[in-house]
Design a protein around this motif. Structure first.
Motif, mmCIF file in Angstrom:
data_model
loop_
_atom_site.group_PDB
_atom_site.id
_atom_site.type_symbol
_atom_site.label_atom_id
_atom_site.label_comp_id
_atom_site.label_asym_id
_atom_site.label_seq_id
_atom_site.Cartn_x
_atom_site.Cartn_y
_atom_site.Cartn_z
ATOM 1 N N GLU B 75 -1.995 -7.386 7.399
ATOM 2 C CA GLU B 75 -3.254 -7.942 7.918
ATOM 3 C C GLU B 75 -3.850 -6.926 8.863
ATOM 4 N N PHE B 76 -4.337 -5.874 8.261
ATOM 5 C CA PHE B 76 -4.763 -4.720 9.046
ATOM 6 C C PHE B 76 -6.255 -4.831 9.345
ATOM 7 N N PRO B 77 -6.645 -4.634 10.630
ATOM 8 C CA PRO B 77 -8.067 -4.783 10.964
ATOM 9 C C PRO B 77 -8.906 -3.679 10.327
ATOM 10 N N ASP B 78 -10.003 -4.045 9.654
ATOM 11 C CA ASP B 78 -10.867 -3.005 9.092
ATOM 12 C C ASP B 78 -11.910 -2.586 10.120
ATOM 13 N N CYS B 79 -12.825 -1.712 9.721
ATOM 14 C CA CYS B 79 -13.777 -1.143 10.680
ATOM 15 C C CYS B 79 -14.925 -2.092 11.003
ATOM 16 N N ILE B 80 -14.978 -3.245 10.316
ATOM 17 C CA ILE B 80 -16.130 -4.123 10.551
ATOM 18 C C ILE B 80 -15.708 -5.572 10.765
ATOM 19 N N GLY B 81 -14.508 -5.764 11.381
ATOM 20 C CA GLY B 81 -14.125 -7.108 11.824
ATOM 21 C C GLY B 81 -13.324 -7.949 10.843
ATOM 22 N N GLY B 82 -12.991 -7.406 9.662
ATOM 23 C CA GLY B 82 -12.177 -8.145 8.698
ATOM 24 C C GLY B 82 -10.726 -7.680 8.715
ATOM 25 N N HIS B 83 -9.957 -8.139 7.743
ATOM 26 C CA HIS B 83 -8.548 -7.734 7.630
ATOM 27 C C HIS B 83 -8.207 -7.390 6.193
ATOM 28 N N VAL B 84 -7.340 -6.408 6.032
ATOM 29 C CA VAL B 84 -6.960 -5.933 4.703
ATOM 30 C C VAL B 84 -5.456 -5.683 4.682
ATOM 31 N N ASP B 85 -4.830 -5.966 3.548
ATOM 32 C CA ASP B 85 -3.402 -5.694 3.371
ATOM 33 C C ASP B 85 -3.237 -4.261 2.855
ATOM 34 N N VAL B 86 -3.085 -3.321 3.800
ATOM 35 C CA VAL B 86 -2.943 -1.916 3.384
ATOM 36 C C VAL B 86 -1.564 -1.636 2.790
ATOM 37 N N MET B 87 -0.585 -2.522 3.091
ATOM 38 C CA MET B 87 0.757 -2.305 2.545
ATOM 39 C C MET B 87 0.745 -2.407 1.017
ATOM 40 N N SER B 88 -0.070 -3.322 0.466
ATOM 41 C CA SER B 88 -0.163 -3.419 -0.999
ATOM 42 C C SER B 88 -0.596 -2.093 -1.598
ATOM 43 N N ALA B 89 -1.561 -1.451 -0.959
ATOM 44 C CA ALA B 89 -2.026 -0.152 -1.453
ATOM 45 C C ALA B 89 -0.896 0.877 -1.373
ATOM 46 N N ALA B 90 -0.121 0.839 -0.292
ATOM 47 C CA ALA B 90 0.996 1.785 -0.135
ATOM 48 C C ALA B 90 2.042 1.570 -1.230
ATOM 49 N N VAL B 91 2.344 0.303 -1.509
ATOM 50 C CA VAL B 91 3.320 -0.006 -2.565
ATOM 51 C C VAL B 91 2.781 0.454 -3.918
ATOM 52 N N SER B 92 1.511 0.180 -4.166
ATOM 53 C CA SER B 92 0.898 0.561 -5.438
ATOM 54 C C SER B 92 1.045 2.058 -5.683
ATOM 55 N N ILE B 93 0.778 2.867 -4.666
ATOM 56 C CA ILE B 93 0.881 4.326 -4.798
ATOM 57 C C ILE B 93 2.326 4.738 -5.086
ATOM 58 N N GLU B 94 3.286 4.124 -4.417
ATOM 59 C CA GLU B 94 4.687 4.483 -4.643
ATOM 60 C C GLU B 94 5.124 4.052 -6.048
ATOM 61 N N VAL B 95 4.593 2.927 -6.521
ATOM 62 C CA VAL B 95 4.920 2.446 -7.866
ATOM 63 C C VAL B 95 4.370 3.420 -8.920
ATOM 64 N N ILE B 96 3.165 3.928 -8.696
ATOM 65 C CA ILE B 96 2.606 4.931 -9.610
ATOM 66 C C ILE B 96 3.478 6.191 -9.602
ATOM 67 N N GLN B 97 3.856 6.633 -8.413
ATOM 68 C CA GLN B 97 4.720 7.817 -8.303
ATOM 69 C C GLN B 97 5.998 7.598 -9.130
ATOM 70 N N SER B 98 6.542 6.397 -9.035
ATOM 71 C CA SER B 98 7.788 6.093 -9.735
ATOM 72 C C SER B 98 7.586 6.080 -11.256
ATOM 73 N N PHE B 99 6.468 5.514 -11.708
ATOM 74 C CA PHE B 99 6.159 5.529 -13.145
ATOM 75 C C PHE B 99 6.080 6.965 -13.659
ATOM 76 N N THR B 100 5.419 7.845 -12.894
ATOM 77 C CA THR B 100 5.278 9.226 -13.382
ATOM 78 C C THR B 100 6.638 9.919 -13.423
ATOM 79 N N LEU B 101 7.509 9.626 -12.469
ATOM 80 C CA LEU B 101 8.838 10.251 -12.474
ATOM 81 C C LEU B 101 9.621 9.837 -13.716
ATOM 82 N N ILE B 102 9.557 8.544 -14.058
ATOM 83 C CA ILE B 102 10.311 8.050 -15.216
ATOM 84 C C ILE B 102 9.831 8.736 -16.500
ATOM 85 N N HIS B 103 8.509 8.780 -16.695
ATOM 86 C CA HIS B 103 7.988 9.395 -17.918
ATOM 87 C C HIS B 103 8.180 10.920 -17.892
#
Lengths: 347, 347
Positions: B75-103
């Motif tokens: 629940e990370f504060p954005d620049c204009i008063g809202g909140h965003v789950d930046v952890m999901s984005a971090a997980v998504s990037i690591e999951v992509i990294q993992s997919f590329t390693l497997i292939h």
């Protein structure tokens, strides 16, 4: 309308849209650098294919629009006064289909696809893996080009992502079934739903999402696609046994030789047929036509092929019933006919 | 700050975030049905890894937030008063990294990854292809969970899709280079940008997009990631030659044995070294330590290793300069230190 007349009408409707879909594929997936990668990525797409899933998508959009003229697919009127490029969604779905074919052929070690060498044979396995991976992300890029308002665009992306996950899950189940002796009918139908039917469901649902149809319509369209997609796969299982090899483009009975679990073998096993003993050659090439005929006869005697045909027909009827949420018009009629065609087609 | 103290600070910052990233991976990518598919998909993710890319993403979010307390990533504060789950984005990037390693491991026929068997060795090639494909769509599903307003969510999806396409293009170029004798430095740097650097760039950019930073900031963050990612790959090329096999976890000089084009071999060839003749064993296992040492000495004498190190350092300096768009705070300082660490690390 006779079955023959219906088939003609369906094929004409699909053909009319196919050229536009092919042109759109050229536009949305041009050969970029590195050239060899993009040529390999486009190889199956260029080898042909009926473009059934794009046709379902475009016809669903037309049915929702409910006009006698077909609006331009790239600027399609939505339900609330805006415009959306539904062709991008159609291309995206066909690109996903193509990615799954490339990777499936590697996994199944199949040499031929649509009468041409599979991508990993025409190129090599490395390039084929990578070509599939490229189509995968390209499909997401192309789906981003519908011009739909962000909220609907995001729902389309979610549908695409979840559909791809389901296809992988279904393929994993299918592989798993090859070494399991205790698969039951419900599991088989779940596998078919995941591996094959969800892409038809996505094709039918996406216009609902992109054109802002109501939720009841969206859900009904999804169920139309699911049932019709399941019927399509079951009909494929029937055709593998009943169509001569020359027409089929591969050895008749290849599923039996490869010990594939199908709804037919499941029914036969439940009715006392020794399915594993029906055809026990190592190589499809060693199987004689007489041996295939004897195996098919045994399955027919057990009522297994009729059971599968009846099930496919029930699924098609169930699927068509969901179309009642759509206005009555020619496009809806074509969607009904496509459902019938999928289980009447000879190959 | 000494190099040693800096390394300690970086590793501490990465470690502090790693447990949270690992917990989030467990939450966002649970073992579902079919179990074997999801176990194979998670295999590399569970084998470890520093989680450098998620650390870059989370630190960029923190730098943008510019507070002394670290807000909760979900629940990370954005620049204009809202909140965003930046952890999901971090997980998504690591999951992509993992997919590329497997292939990649399938394509390169590598047996080991992070000291454990590669997925296609621990399971089989079919399952490994499918595990990579599953992670691919899961990464898109997970990126849909940031809770960002639709417009920003769509931009994140576009970044993810384009990044994946670039990675495929870079991998295709890398494979192509193995059979080409006329690769030039700019092509090599482009390959590295596509294959490796764009994922760092995505990691640094996504918080900018999701938290609604201004366009100048978004662009600067992207360039930070690109330059630092290129430096990371060049340092990998250097380490392959300069770190003892035991520390490296694989044969020192394996790139030379496998005829991999690197910035080092390109520089050496331009300066009269017979690169193909440096190590001509078929199998890395047949190469003696003395032969590797002689090859490395020849590259050192040509100034090629120093050239690569200097280039990596220039790229890191360029990357760090882009961070000037961020407010001065501890998180920004850590991002600078990570850039330095990537070219100072021993393995």
């Amino acid at each position: 309308m006779s079955q023959e007349a219906r088939e003609r009408a369906v094929l004409a409707a699909v053909r009319e849209r196919r050229q536009q879909v092919n042109d759109a594929i050229d536009d949305d997936l041009p050969v970029a650098e590195p050239e060899r990668l993009y040529e390999a990525s486009r190889y199956i797409l260029e080898a042909g294919g009926k473009r059934l899933r794009p046709a379902v998508l475009l016809l669903t959009a037309e049915a929702l629009a409910d006009t006698s003229d077909t609006p331009p697919y790239r600027e399609f009127p939505d339900c609330i006064g805006g415009h959306v490029d539904v062709m991008s969604a159609a291309v995206s779905i066909e690109v996903i289909q193509s990615f799954t074919l490339i990777h499936d052929d590697i996994m199944d070690d199949d040499d031929l696809r649509r009468g041409s060498p599979a991508v990993h044979r025409e190129y090599d396995t490395e390039t084929a893996i990578l070509a599939g991976d490229t189509l995968y992300s390209k499909a997401f890029e192309i789906m981003l080009e519908t011009g739909a308002p962000p909220e609907r665009g995001l729902r389309a992306m979610r549908t695409l992502a979840e559909t791809c996950t389901h296809i992988c899950e279904g393929q994993a189940m299918d592989i798993d079934f090859e070494t399991r002796g205790d698969v039951v009918t419900d599991e088989y139908l779940e596998m078919v739903e995941l591996k094959t039917a969800v892409l038809y469901a996505a094709a039918a649902t996406l216009p609902g999402l992109l054109l802002s149809a109501d939720e009841e319509t969206v859900e009904a369209l999804y169920n139309y696609g699911l049932r019709v997609g399941q019927a399509f796969q079951i009909q494929d299982d029937v055709l593998d046994l009943t169509v001569p090899s020359a027409e089929l483009g591969k050895q008749r009975g290849s599923d039996l030789v490869e010990d594939k679990t199908t709804i037919i073998t499941l029914h036969a096993a439940e009715h006392g047929v020794d399915v594993d003993g029906l055809l026990d050659a190592e190589d499809p090439a060693d199987v004689t036509e007489a041996a295939v005929q004897a195996a098919v006869q045994a399955l027919q005697d057990a009522g297994s092929i009729q059971y599968a045909s009846d099930l496919a027909e029930d699924l098609v009827e169930e699927g068509k019933a969901h179309l009642e949420v759509l206005p009555e018009n020619e496009a809806r009629h074509r969607l009904e006919q496509i459902a019938d065609y999928l289980i009447e087609r000879g190959y």
